[in-house]
Design an enzyme around this catalytic site. Structure first.
Site, PDB file in Angstrom:
ATOM      1  N   ARG C 118      14.913 -26.812  -0.669  1.00 21.39           N
ATOM      2  CA  ARG C 118      13.734 -27.318  -1.486  1.00 21.39           C
ATOM      3  C   ARG C 118      12.536 -26.648  -1.399  1.00 21.39           C
ATOM      4  O   ARG C 118      12.006 -26.283  -2.423  1.00 21.39           O
ATOM      5  CB  ARG C 118      13.975 -28.846  -1.144  1.00 21.39           C
ATOM      6  CG  ARG C 118      15.006 -29.737  -1.339  1.00 21.39           C
ATOM      7  CD  ARG C 118      15.177 -30.958  -0.618  1.00 21.39           C
ATOM      8  NE  ARG C 118      16.520 -31.724  -1.057  1.00 21.39           N
ATOM      9  CZ  ARG C 118      16.869 -32.746  -0.282  1.00 21.39           C
ATOM     10  NH1 ARG C 118      16.034 -33.296   0.634  1.00 21.39           N
ATOM     11  NH2 ARG C 118      18.033 -33.253  -0.625  1.00 21.39           N
ATOM     12  N   SER C 273     -19.767 -18.846   3.080  1.00 19.93           N
ATOM     13  CA  SER C 273     -19.890 -18.787   4.434  1.00 19.93           C
ATOM     14  C   SER C 273     -20.872 -19.749   5.208  1.00 19.93           C
ATOM     15  O   SER C 273     -21.686 -20.654   4.247  1.00 19.93           O
ATOM     16  CB  SER C 273     -20.841 -17.284   4.754  1.00 19.93           C
ATOM     17  OG  SER C 273     -21.470 -17.643   6.040  1.00 19.93           O
ATOM     18  N   LYS C 279     -22.693 -14.120   0.908  1.00 19.03           N
ATOM     19  CA  LYS C 279     -21.360 -13.699   1.285  1.00 19.03           C
ATOM     20  C   LYS C 279     -20.270 -14.072   0.450  1.00 19.03           C
ATOM     21  O   LYS C 279     -20.217 -15.215  -0.064  1.00 19.03           O
ATOM     22  CB  LYS C 279     -20.870 -13.822   2.621  1.00 19.03           C
ATOM     23  CG  LYS C 279     -21.511 -12.944   3.616  1.00 19.03           C
ATOM     24  CD  LYS C 279     -20.798 -12.982   5.044  1.00 19.03           C
ATOM     25  CE  LYS C 279     -19.653 -11.962   4.815  1.00 19.03           C
ATOM     26  NZ  LYS C 279     -19.100 -11.860   6.215  1.00 19.03           N
ATOM     27  N   ASN C 281     -16.782 -13.751   0.862  1.00 15.12           N
ATOM     28  CA  ASN C 281     -15.806 -13.442   1.640  1.00 15.12           C
ATOM     29  C   ASN C 281     -14.288 -13.102   0.995  1.00 15.12           C
ATOM     30  O   ASN C 281     -13.984 -13.912   0.086  1.00 15.12           O
ATOM     31  CB  ASN C 281     -15.606 -14.366   2.723  1.00 15.12           C
ATOM     32  CG  ASN C 281     -16.954 -13.974   3.953  1.00 15.12           C
ATOM     33  OD1 ASN C 281     -17.331 -13.118   4.034  1.00 15.12           O
ATOM     34  ND2 ASN C 281     -17.382 -15.329   4.209  1.00 15.12           N
ATOM     35  N   ARG C 312      27.344 -25.032  21.821  1.00 14.47           N
ATOM     36  CA  ARG C 312      26.260 -25.281  21.241  1.00 14.47           C
ATOM     37  C   ARG C 312      25.148 -24.812  22.326  1.00 14.47           C
ATOM     38  O   ARG C 312      25.218 -25.038  23.605  1.00 14.47           O
ATOM     39  CB  ARG C 312      25.785 -26.884  21.254  1.00 14.47           C
ATOM     40  CG  ARG C 312      24.636 -27.320  20.835  1.00 14.47           C
ATOM     41  CD  ARG C 312      24.443 -28.591  20.121  1.00 14.47           C
ATOM     42  NE  ARG C 312      25.337 -29.631  20.234  1.00 14.47           N
ATOM     43  CZ  ARG C 312      26.490 -29.538  19.410  1.00 14.47           C
ATOM     44  NH1 ARG C 312      26.725 -29.016  18.443  1.00 14.47           N
ATOM     45  NH2 ARG C 312      27.517 -30.741  19.795  1.00 14.47           N
TER      46      ARG C 312
END
Lengths: 449, 449, 449, 449
Positions: C118, C273, C279, C281, C312
């Site tokens: 899924r 920022s 900025k 970024n 197992r």
């Protein structure tokens, strides 16, 4: 057997190749056998003549590592054929007393400690050289202003000295870490299951002498399946490699043509390309980075091996041996190469200044914002500066000044001169100087051996 | 947002889940903001009223971690939305002063140190409990003879006390390692590029107060891209997990039905199977081993991140945060669960003795071989014993004695009584007792906090 | 239990959190129990009424994952308490038939396959989106000349379309890899030791129906300790994360202020920022890179777990479960975020051209060298160009032309016009166009589901 | 330079050492240069005489790998000095045309593909041998009943043939995986930045001929920084090593003295100990397990390197080269050694039967519980059997029968004969036979080359 010399030298030094190569390992194994025989002779368990005979033969030049390696397959380790060969050499008087009461892992673990002790001496020296190089850069470039970059973007002005001070502290931390790890290396002697049963009541005495003769600390108890000390050593070595990659990686980033703030040391044949005549490649950084990637990958071999089964692990311990050789070479090579880079680093202060100039608007935005905050409120100030930054043609001082003054809210509280002063990077370096002082003091306090 | 509570509790304790969960992280972040505001108020950079207002609001119950987490995507970390929310709460007087001069990484790194400091207190306590448990076993089973096994095969007799003494030294080494790593945790305050530029000349003073208020050591310099201390902490935690897996793994091996030498503590619902009514599974060992595998896998995140770019790494640092939470949980869970196992361990001394008996021939082969060596020569003695071992129907004492006496070379130099005496495991335990004494002394010397 | 929602959302999508969260896992476990009961009813092993009663109760909303997780500690997995709860719900008629003949690992492995099936649907869709984005860039920027960089240094001119074509092929390779891995997911049903003993002779029939009802392929034999398929899935997912980090990492490098050749998509709150107003970024790249570091670190959990013990494994298998959730989230998050980046990428062609101009001398050095080789010999030509490159004030076209002409050996064989023509990047793009065509064709051939 | 032959042979074969050693790499690099020169001659770019001269000199015996390795440090790879040496050899006519238009990475990547192609042929053959060995065991031991063990505890009876069938499917999966990965190996030719600019319009033609001459598939586009194919190969090789460790690890566990159900093949010097004459160590399993630990640790080098920067990575690609050699050796060594183990495995069916007998009560508990469930209810039946199992002196059939009959609730519904019949393991093997048939059919369908 075919050789393996095509790639190995790229990421390490000749000294490290030698000090961790076949000959070094065989000699370390033989040193352990000598110490064992002598310690047992001292305790009266083995005749002195036998011990002398064994000692006389324990020279690596008398053994062929290629043959030992091939013969090692049958029993899983090279001690078994080495003991067989040694027994033949010292027969008849010494033969029965070779390897008396020991198990293969005693000899190999002790040899690993000797190899590590000897190889880390080289690494320690290169780290000291690297630290000294950073220290010099920190002082020399105390006032060399450059762009500080976070997430690869300009953030605030710093100095190159401040950057080097950060490297210096990181390297010094590694020196402490490696020193601690090396001080924990210890002789191994436990016999087949750790009890030294074959030595009767003299086990602890023999173990003590054995360690003393080898110049190794004595452990609390045999550590065949207590691998904390090799894991700790691996951690320290990977930290060295990573720190070297930090320093050299910074150099590679600053060496990008568009930044051109530093260059790796030049020299004949250094950093050339097979096709491109002009290239000045950050080859040192490439080799250090490559070494660090491989060094870090080895950590799980050691830390995963801490979960060793019962009195001797099936597969965890043998995986350590070759990996230790690799790790010593890679980490030591990274340290040496980075020391070379730092010692010979070309610092292009003018380019650093030019890069600061052309992004002054960006670099000083925090300062402008803080200066406007009392007048406009913090959030508005932040927005005002961001807007001006976006509007300015470039990030240069003049463009930024103009863009800010175009905003009446700014013009109402600041003059062009005010703004220009705020855009001076030299006056916005915070406590860089103090950090440099502290880093250098930390370095000087590192105890000499 | 969906919950993640189906698997996490299996490998850790409720206390560790809590001390490293959302609430704990948010509170640690807020504690850092409080310390920042107060330190700046002390330095006269921020009004005391603003600092007080900030402090009053910094309670994790006033913030919704789910909302912060979702909002964190835009900027890559939850400090940005947290500061926005806090700013709104303390407006108008406090607003402009929230987070003054700090960067998100200052707050998150400091919070990480606080979370680690608090969570490792729990781990330290469980390690002490584990060490005490091993110490008790070492003394109690000083004379409980069992099979020592190397490469999963019987090697020599040991005592269960000797085995527990080995565990004890390993655990004590981890306690030292973790203590060292924790003592290196340090406050983080550097501002946007490490220079504390926004605080003018008061940067170092504010940083010192900040650390003091938080109860954290002050670093030499800010360590945004000097990640040695988080790597060291990760190494210590992985060592704890690996050591726990060593101890619990030994238990699982000895619990095999055909050995049945120990059992994990029983209790309602402990170790059951969904299908098999009879199974007494080593569930503790399974969970500890699983935790250790995952803990060790996290090492490269930290050690690879040491090569952090320039003044703030792009992706290495953010990868540390979630990984630290995981590592604290896994290592602490492993320590706690192993302490439970050791404290409640059922030791089946009779089965140990029976297993020794049925492989006495094997276990004492070294001794037989050494005893025959002076008479037959070492190599012949070795072969003689090996041949007898193969010929004996079983490895039991009687069969082995008979098989040896059938060899005229042996019969010529030893009587049945001699051989039977040599086959006594109790008299072939070497210096096990001394090792136990040394391990226990090492444990007792571990300094109380 | 405390929540864990502060960091998880940063590196993944809400859809992936949901499709791999507690509820999704519990439902997948219940789906497995339903399929088991129905398959056994079809085979006449379980009464149809019991099967119906079980099916009616198998809704995740009727179970509390937090309670199941806590209760899972006793037996090491949440199936045991879930089966107990389900048994109570369907008592009396259905009770005895719940989980008939199955083992916990049957249910958890099958659930893991369902969760993976899924969740990978989401990842597959994001990879398709990412591939389409790269395809569009490849065509749109077929003629957008830029600097090609090796070892972070200018090498030769390329086009941005060529670069995007390289991304496109890499992403398409990942799509094939993931498709193959997903097609290998298979139902798990073997009972306590793999023989389906409790189902008598109907085992294979029930296993076939079980797989069919779940929409999963049937394996050759039960694979409790044959973990090749989870290792292969982990490899494919780590490859996806790494490829996303390649693309977004290129973006971050080209976004460096001094290059400014591309920008991550802008938007309110994106890339800001907490301190620096200016900025922009590369936050997407930071988050993708961080996800990739953590995803790659998970590989040893899966590949190390291939060495699973007997019928197992003790600790290898349980370590896979939580790690699978992490890996699906991290790889899928990386793919989705990189698709966003590529779809919204701002390409600054003018800056690309300007960067080409200012390093034309470097970029065209190979061409100059090859053109001079027939006249001067290859080695001399190489040296001549390298010397001129070093002597030229900048790497611009004019400076380079002048520097070359200053060398009489060059001036003797080339005019300024010749050199200028050789310095044209547009005519030195090799077969970039063909590579773009081939990459796009490879993409178009990827089969729709 | 010092040799490295002491440890390497332990975990691999001489053939693999040879096919991945210096000489093999140098020849593969030279083969690439030959193919390049010939392809360019075919396209009319290089004189045929030059191409012939180059081809004549490209013999690895004319080059000294140790010298090349040392000289490789300056530029970071051995192609640069090799091209220099080759250029001298073929001067004057061939010199200018050596390596024409290629970059070092073209030659090294192509060489890596050739080395991998040649080495994997050996691995493929050993995997086939291993699969055949498992197939034979599956058929031969179809009726050899033994204890099936989960979490190292007895679970249900299985047959040794069923276990071998599980190994067989796992090995066959690896064969498919490795075949897929090998089919994806492709020639590399892109020149300095991937555009083949130096070859003008003939780039794609030359690249096609180059691949054809080398017997390698042509990639869609050059893959200097698209490392999906090396990551995929690394994944397949690590899967091989892990699968070998699964098989040999099972052998080591079953070889424990207290189980003694199988033995690794014996032979002079196989599995001996340096101290203990009697030991029959699972040395093969130790070496395979050790190889697998190291092989898995190399995965992050490849998958982390997928995030390669721009047109040539700084440090990720060089880290692949040495790691590929290691991985081929370790995985191939693991496969070969495990094939030896399986082919020569000694199966002790009588011991298997004895172990089943002494834990029959445990092994058949599920069956007893299911048989009692209709009478007592499932939960009570489960408890009843568990209680009886705990009360029975041993797990033998008689003790278990007695303990069950002592419970009146059981005695009311079952006779001693009923219980004894339920305790027959041969009639509780489920569909083991069908699984064996399916596994063998899957093996037979594996396509011959």
């Amino acid at each position: 057997l075919p050789t393996d010399s095509l790639f190995a030298p790229i990421t390490t030094t000749d000294e490290l190749l030698e000090s961790t190569g076949d000959r070094a390992w065989v000699q370390a194994m033989l040193d352990s056998e000598v110490a064992l025989a002598r310690a047992e002779a001292e305790a009266g368990l083995v005749p002195v003549a036998a011990s002398d005979a064994i000692s006389a033969c324990c020279q690596s030049s008398r053994f062929d590592p290629v043959e030992l390696g091939r013969a090692a397959r049958a029993g899983g380790n090279p001690v078994i054929p080495m003991v067989q060969a040694l027994t033949s050499m010292v027969a008849p008087e010494g033969g029965p007393w070779v390897h008396w009461g020991a198990t293969s892992q005693d000899i190999l673990d002790t040899a690993a400690m000797l190899v590590a002790q000897r190889a880390t001496k080289l690494i320690v020296a290169d780290l000291a050289r690297l630290a000294d190089g950073c220290d010099t850069l920190a002082e020399t470039h105390r006032r060399t202003v450059m762009v500080g970059r976070t997430l690869l973007q300009p953030a605030l002005p710093i100095t190159f000295g401040f950057k080097a001070a950060g490297w210096l502290v990181a390297v010094t931390d590694c020196r402490y870490e490696l020193r601690n790890a090396v001080s924990g290396l210890a002789a191994q002697l436990g016999g087949a299951a750790g009890t030294l049963a074959a030595l009767g009541e003299r086990g602890t005495e023999v173990a003590a002498t054995y360690a003393r003769l080898l110049g190794l600390p004595e452990p609390v108890v045999p550590w065949h399946t207590a691998r904390q000390r090799t894991a700790r050593l691996a951690g320290a070595l990977a930290m060295v490699a990573g720190t070297a990659a930090k320093v050299s990686g910074d150099v590679a980033l600053l060496m990008q043509a568009e930044l051109s703030e530093v260059s790796e040391p030049a020299g004949p044949g250094r950093g050339g390309s097979s096709t491109l005549p002009h290239k000045r490649n950050p080859i040192g950084a490439a080799e250090v980075g490559s070494a660090a990637r491989r060094a870090v990958a080895l950590l799980p071999v050691f830390f995963g091996g801490v979960a060793a089964e019962l009195e001797r692990s099936l597969s965890a311990w043998p995986a350590e041996l070759h990996s230790l050789t690799e790790l010593l070479r890679l980490s030591g090579g990274a340290a040496a190469r980075t020391a070379d880079i730092v010692e010979g680093l070309e610092v292009h202060a003018a380019n650093m200044a030019a890069n600061v100039d052309r992004s002054a608007g960006s670099l000083m935005a925090e300062r402008l914002s803080l200066a406007l905050a009392p007048h406009l409120g913090r959030s508005t100030a932040h927005e005002t500066v961001a807007t001006a930054a976006r509007r300015a043609g470039s990030g240069s001082r003049e463009d930024t000044t103009a863009a800010l003054l175009a905003d009446p809210a700014v013009a109402g509280v600041m003059s062009a001169a005010d703004i220009r002063a705020l855009l001076e990077p030299e006056s916005y370096l915070g406590v860089s100087d103090s950090w440099i002082d502290r880093a250098r003091a930390y370095h000087r306090q590192f105890p000499a051996l």
